[in-house]
Design a protein around this motif. Structure first.
Motif, short mmCIF file in Angstrom:
data_model
loop_
_atom_site.label_atom_id
_atom_site.label_comp_id
_atom_site.label_asym_id
_atom_site.label_seq_id
_atom_site.Cartn_x
_atom_site.Cartn_y
_atom_site.Cartn_z
N TRP A 136 -40.17 -20.40 -1.97
CA TRP A 136 -40.73 -20.69 -3.29
C TRP A 136 -42.24 -20.92 -3.22
CZ3 TRP A 136 -38.01 -19.16 -7.03
CH2 TRP A 136 -36.64 -19.42 -7.15
N LEU A 137 -42.98 -20.23 -4.06
CA LEU A 137 -44.38 -20.55 -4.34
C LEU A 137 -44.47 -21.28 -5.67
CD1 LEU A 137 -46.11 -17.17 -3.40
CD2 LEU A 137 -46.09 -19.29 -2.06
N GLN A 138 -43.59 -20.89 -6.59
CA GLN A 138 -43.49 -21.52 -7.90
C GLN A 138 -42.01 -21.50 -8.28
OE1 GLN A 138 -45.54 -19.44 -11.05
NE2 GLN A 138 -44.87 -20.87 -12.63
N VAL A 139 -41.40 -22.69 -8.29
CA VAL A 139 -40.01 -22.82 -8.67
C VAL A 139 -39.92 -22.59 -10.19
CG1 VAL A 139 -38.04 -24.43 -8.73
CG2 VAL A 139 -39.61 -24.44 -6.79
N PRO A 140 -38.85 -21.98 -10.67
CA PRO A 140 -38.75 -21.76 -12.12
C PRO A 140 -38.97 -23.06 -12.89
CG PRO A 140 -36.91 -20.72 -10.98
CD PRO A 140 -37.66 -21.51 -9.96
N GLU A 141 -39.81 -22.95 -13.91
CA GLU A 141 -40.13 -24.13 -14.72
C GLU A 141 -38.89 -24.63 -15.44
OE1 GLU A 141 -42.06 -21.37 -16.75
OE2 GLU A 141 -43.94 -21.39 -15.65
#
Length: 142
Positions: A136-141
């Motif tokens: 993960w670089l950006q986990v789902p918001e």
């Protein structure tokens, strides 16, 4: 071998093409045009994946997950592939890095991926997926 695309070019094309398949397969309105056998053919024997949450999945688990996820997304689902770059390689094997960005259910996510490919004359782009590791670089918001 003159005139044949480089191993990196073939692996890059495979990454883009497979993610196009995922969009077609997962979007309900497009699922009927997706060829699942193409996905199965490029998942090489012994394929394994480290999912973004750290779970290790074998080929059968990945294939089953994708198969059962058909038509589970709305028309807003999208995947883009960014920053494809080569890693280690030899004549028959290459490691490729890329970022997969998704929009699913209005939520954005990004994952850093590294994939290992080996050559195969019978594969659509001339390579088989052998290993995939996602972080993960950006986990789902949300």
């Amino acid at each position: 071998m003159s005139g044949q695309p480089s191993l990196f070019s073939r692996a890059s094309a495979e990454i883009v093409d497979l993610h196009r398949f995922f969009v077609d397969w997962f979007v309900a309105a497009r699922a009927n045009k997706a060829d699942f056998s193409r996905f199965e053919r490029v998942m090489g024997d012994g394929f394994a994946m480290v999912a973004p949450d750290g779970q290790i999945l074998d080929r059968d688990a990945v294939v089953d997950h994708v198969r059962t996820s058909r038509a589970t997304c709305d028309d807003g689902f999208a995947i883009s592939i960014e920053g494809i770059r080569p890693g280690w390689q030899d004549a028959e094997t290459i490691v490729v890095f890329y970022v997969e960005a998704q929009l699913r259910g209005g939520k954005h996510s990004r994952r850093q991926s590294s994939a290992v490919f080996t050559t195969s004359s019978s594969a659509p782009n001339g390579v088989l997926w052998r290993h995939l590791h996602e972080t993960w670089l950006q986990v789902p918001e949300g």
